[in-house]
Design a protein around this motif. Structure first.
Motif, short mmCIF file in Angstrom:
data_model
loop_
_atom_site.label_atom_id
_atom_site.label_comp_id
_atom_site.label_asym_id
_atom_site.label_seq_id
_atom_site.Cartn_x
_atom_site.Cartn_y
_atom_site.Cartn_z
N CYS A 53 0.83 -1.21 0.00
CA CYS A 53 0.00 0.00 0.00
C CYS A 53 0.87 1.26 0.00
N ILE A 54 2.05 1.20 0.62
CA ILE A 54 2.93 2.37 0.64
C ILE A 54 3.48 2.65 -0.76
N THR A 55 3.96 1.61 -1.42
CA THR A 55 4.48 1.78 -2.79
C THR A 55 3.37 2.28 -3.70
N PHE A 56 2.18 1.68 -3.58
CA PHE A 56 1.06 2.13 -4.41
C PHE A 56 0.73 3.60 -4.13
N GLY A 57 0.67 3.99 -2.88
CA GLY A 57 0.34 5.38 -2.53
C GLY A 57 1.32 6.36 -3.13
N ARG A 58 2.60 6.02 -3.10
CA ARG A 58 3.62 6.90 -3.67
C ARG A 58 3.46 7.03 -5.18
N VAL A 59 3.21 5.91 -5.83
CA VAL A 59 3.00 5.93 -7.28
C VAL A 59 1.75 6.74 -7.62
N ALA A 60 0.66 6.48 -6.91
CA ALA A 60 -0.61 7.15 -7.19
C ALA A 60 -0.51 8.66 -7.02
N GLU A 61 0.21 9.12 -6.01
CA GLU A 61 0.33 10.57 -5.80
C GLU A 61 1.02 11.24 -6.97
N ILE A 62 2.08 10.61 -7.49
CA ILE A 62 2.80 11.19 -8.63
C ILE A 62 1.94 11.11 -9.89
N VAL A 63 1.31 9.97 -10.13
CA VAL A 63 0.48 9.80 -11.33
C VAL A 63 -0.69 10.78 -11.31
N ASP A 64 -1.28 11.01 -10.15
CA ASP A 64 -2.40 11.96 -10.03
C ASP A 64 -1.93 13.40 -9.91
N ARG A 65 -0.64 13.63 -9.99
CA ARG A 65 -0.05 14.97 -9.94
C ARG A 65 -0.45 15.72 -8.67
N GLY A 66 -0.50 14.99 -7.57
CA GLY A 66 -0.75 15.59 -6.27
C GLY A 66 -2.21 15.78 -5.92
N SER A 67 -3.13 15.46 -6.81
CA SER A 67 -4.55 15.65 -6.49
C SER A 67 -5.05 14.62 -5.48
N THR A 68 -4.35 13.50 -5.36
CA THR A 68 -4.65 12.50 -4.35
C THR A 68 -3.37 12.28 -3.56
N SER A 69 -3.45 12.30 -2.25
CA SER A 69 -2.25 12.14 -1.44
C SER A 69 -1.84 10.68 -1.36
N CYS A 70 -0.59 10.48 -1.01
CA CYS A 70 -0.05 9.13 -0.82
C CYS A 70 -0.85 8.39 0.24
N SER A 71 -1.11 9.05 1.35
CA SER A 71 -1.80 8.39 2.46
C SER A 71 -3.24 8.01 2.10
N THR A 72 -3.93 8.86 1.34
CA THR A 72 -5.31 8.55 0.94
C THR A 72 -5.33 7.34 0.01
N SER A 73 -4.44 7.34 -0.98
CA SER A 73 -4.37 6.23 -1.93
C SER A 73 -3.98 4.94 -1.22
N ALA A 74 -3.01 5.03 -0.33
CA ALA A 74 -2.55 3.85 0.40
C ALA A 74 -3.65 3.29 1.29
N ALA A 75 -4.40 4.17 1.94
CA ALA A 75 -5.49 3.72 2.81
C ALA A 75 -6.59 3.03 2.01
N LEU A 76 -6.95 3.60 0.87
CA LEU A 76 -7.97 2.97 0.04
C LEU A 76 -7.49 1.62 -0.50
N TYR A 77 -6.24 1.56 -0.90
CA TYR A 77 -5.64 0.31 -1.36
C TYR A 77 -5.71 -0.75 -0.25
N GLY A 78 -5.32 -0.37 0.94
CA GLY A 78 -5.35 -1.29 2.07
C GLY A 78 -6.77 -1.75 2.41
N LEU A 79 -7.72 -0.82 2.34
CA LEU A 79 -9.11 -1.16 2.60
C LEU A 79 -9.63 -2.17 1.58
N LEU A 80 -9.35 -1.93 0.30
CA LEU A 80 -9.77 -2.85 -0.75
C LEU A 80 -9.12 -4.22 -0.59
N CYS A 81 -7.88 -4.21 -0.16
CA CYS A 81 -7.17 -5.48 0.10
C CYS A 81 -7.85 -6.23 1.23
#
Length: 154
Positions: free
Chosen positions: A42-70
């Motif tokens: 979830c940490i690696t995903f969050g970091r990737v997602a923040e860059i891909v989304d150009r900062g519109s989604t934070s690392c922690s938000t993406s990581a938390a959603l990834y973890g929840l779905l998992c």
């Protein structure tokens, strides 16, 4: 040929239909990335997602959603495969939605590491987040001397 896309920080045109900068199973020498992705993807995903989304989604938000779905049934691969598609679209990398889903379903951690390495190869440091990457790029541009134009001689 399709309209060119541009790198988010540098504004440099991106060539269509390029390959990934590293293979899916590339071992690489980054033990930290391997360990982080292996034990807490979830940490690696969050970091990737923040860059891909150009900062519109934070690392922690993406990581938390990834973890929840998992946690709710292992459906995180659907979410993460969408970001693989976004990354491919931004940089004109070959592939398609079906391949993105298959890669994330069968080898989630390998896919996350490949995406992370792709961002690094493109000049980002995903550990810094979007804002610090933009600041770093701006500072580098400000310290670069302007190109000198040669004048015509008689």
């Amino acid at each position: 040929m399709a309209n060119p896309t541009f790198a988010p920080v540098t504004g440099v045109p991106v060539v269509s239909s390029v390959e990934w900068s590293s293979g899916l199973l590339h071992g690489g020498g980054d033990c930290g990335l391997w360990c982080t992705t292996c034990w807490c993807p979830c940490i690696t995903f969050g970091r990737v997602a923040e860059i891909v989304d150009r900062g519109s989604t934070s690392c922690s938000t993406s990581a938390a959603l990834y973890g929840l779905l998992c946690h709710l049934g292992g459906f995180q691969w659907i979410y993460s495969s969408m970001y693989r598609g976004k990354l491919r679209a931004q940089y004109g990398i070959t592939g398609g939605p079906c391949g993105d889903c298959c890669v994330h379903f069968f080898c989630e951690r390998c896919a996350l590491r490949q995406e992370y390495r792709e961002l690094v190869a493109r000049g980002y440091d995903p550990m810094l987040g979007w804002d610090l990457n933009v600041q770093r790029a701006a500072a580098a541009a400000a310290t670069t001397a302007p190109a000198m134009h040669q004048q015509m001689m008689r």
